[in-house]
Design a protein around this motif. Structure first.
Motif, PDB file in Angstrom:
ATOM      1  N   LEU A 159      24.616  -7.527  -1.579  1.00 15.76           N
ATOM      2  CA  LEU A 159      25.141  -8.175  -2.781  1.00 15.76           C
ATOM      3  C   LEU A 159      25.410  -7.164  -3.890  1.00 15.76           C
ATOM      4  CD1 LEU A 159      22.853 -11.349  -3.051  1.00 15.76           C
ATOM      5  CD2 LEU A 159      25.243 -11.288  -2.339  1.00 15.76           C
TER       6      LEU A 159
ATOM      7  N   ILE B   9      31.380 -10.144  -5.574  1.00 16.07           N
ATOM      8  CA  ILE B   9      30.193 -10.773  -6.162  1.00 16.07           C
ATOM      9  C   ILE B   9      30.051 -10.343  -7.615  1.00 16.07           C
ATOM     10  CG2 ILE B   9      27.675 -10.892  -6.092  1.00 16.07           C
ATOM     11  CD1 ILE B   9      28.838 -12.408  -3.833  1.00 16.07           C
TER      12      ILE B   9
ATOM     13  N   ASN C 166      23.114 -15.058  -2.025  1.00 16.32           N
ATOM     14  CA  ASN C 166      23.731 -15.051  -3.350  1.00 16.32           C
ATOM     15  C   ASN C 166      23.243 -16.235  -4.175  1.00 16.32           C
ATOM     16  OD1 ASN C 166      25.418 -14.410  -5.486  1.00 16.32           O
ATOM     17  ND2 ASN C 166      27.245 -15.277  -4.546  1.00 16.32           N
TER      18      ASN C 166
END
Length: 311
Positions: A79, A85, A285
């Motif tokens: 991530l 992201i 996430n």
């Protein structure tokens, strides 16, 4: 009272007390039985999916295949390297901060206006609350049509270049369209909360301040705002939390575009997790973002409540 009479009275009282105790226990049992369905539904549709999502975040499951492997914290480490992201986090935070400020300023101003002595006050209250009962998807599609067709025509006829083009097609301006629709709907609920807070301010204080020669600004800053500070805290926390989870507005207006300019975290989780084969990755996430929202909410509450005490 003699001992014999006391004993007789005691025998009459004790059974009555026992009956009352049994009755109260019966009521308590009924209350607990009534809460069981709600607890089971909450656990089935909220708690269990959350635990399951945390479990899958440590795997490489794509959401479709029957086999998957445990990969530890790899998803969480990836991530940090994913530019999509990071961009979604930047957009979401920018959107949430700007919208929270605008909504609370406008809602407070509207509430102050509706709380004053004006005609048709109840009519205006109902009108301002109307957006809150409408579906966000329906509102989004209506505003999409307005931004794409109505405003460009009006801007062209009036010679206003800023309105002549559809801002939803501009990667630098599309987020403003999302802000507009979010503010338009969210002001309704926040205004009602501020109106509730203003009802708690005693009229005697205003009369005393008027006798002391206080102006409107001093009256608001020294009297009104300190009293409604708890309502301000509630509105700020709820607004920030809701806007951090922005989803419907993005789906109805831009679909995350143009490109990925308005791709919120919630929309990214939905799109990539369910149709992009990244179920486990987006579960990680989601876990991270859940923690982020909790931290932000707790910090907001502590900071704003501290200001309430200082006031």
């Amino acid at each position: 009272m003699s001992e014999s009479n006391f004993s007789i009275a005691l025998k009459k009282i004790i059974p009555f007390q026992k009956k009352q105790t049994v009755k109260e226990k019966g009521i308590d049992i009924v209350i607990y039985l009534m809460t069981i369905p709600a607890v089971l539904l909450f656990a089935a549709f909220h708690t269990f999916p959350v635990i399951q999502g945390i479990y899958y975040s440590f795997t490489n499951w794509d959401g479709l295949s029957l086999e998957y492997n445990f990969i530890g914290f790899k998803n969480y480490l990836d991530l940090l390297k994913d530019t999509n992201i990071l961009n979604s986090y930047l957009f979401t935070f920018k959107f949430a901060i700007v919208t929270t400020i605008i909504v609370n300023v406008l809602s407070l101003l509207i509430a102050l206006g509706l709380n004053s002595k004006i005609k048709f006050k109840n009519f205006f209250r109902a009108t301002y609350f109307l957006p809150n009962v409408l579906s966000m998807l329906i509102i989004g599609f209506i505003f999409n049509y307005i931004f794409a067709n109505v405003l460009p025509v009006v801007g062209t006829k009036l010679g206003i270049e800023a309105l002549a083009a559809n801002i939803l097609g501009d990667d630098k301006l599309a987020w403003i369209g999302v802000v507009v629709i979010a503010v338009w709907q969210a002001c309704a609920f926040n205004t009602i909360l501020y109106l509730s807070g203003l009802q708690t301010v005693p009229e005697d204080i205003y009369e005393a301040s008027a006798l002391d020669g206080a102006g409107k600004w001093q009256e608001f800053w020294k009297i009104t705002f300190p009293i409604i500070a708890p309502f301000f805290t509630i509105n700020m926390v709820l607004a920030m939390k809701n806007f951090l989870m922005v989803f419907d507005q993005v789906v109805a207006l831009t679909g995350g575009g143009p490109g990925r300019a308005t791709e919120s975290i919630a929309f990214l989780v939905y799109k990539s997790g369910f149709s992009g084969g990244e179920f486990a990755y987006q579960s990680a996430n989601s876990v991270v973002y859940f923690i982020v929202i909790i931290i932000i909410s707790v910090l907001q509450i502590k900071f704003l409540q501290k200001r309430e005490v200082d006031m």
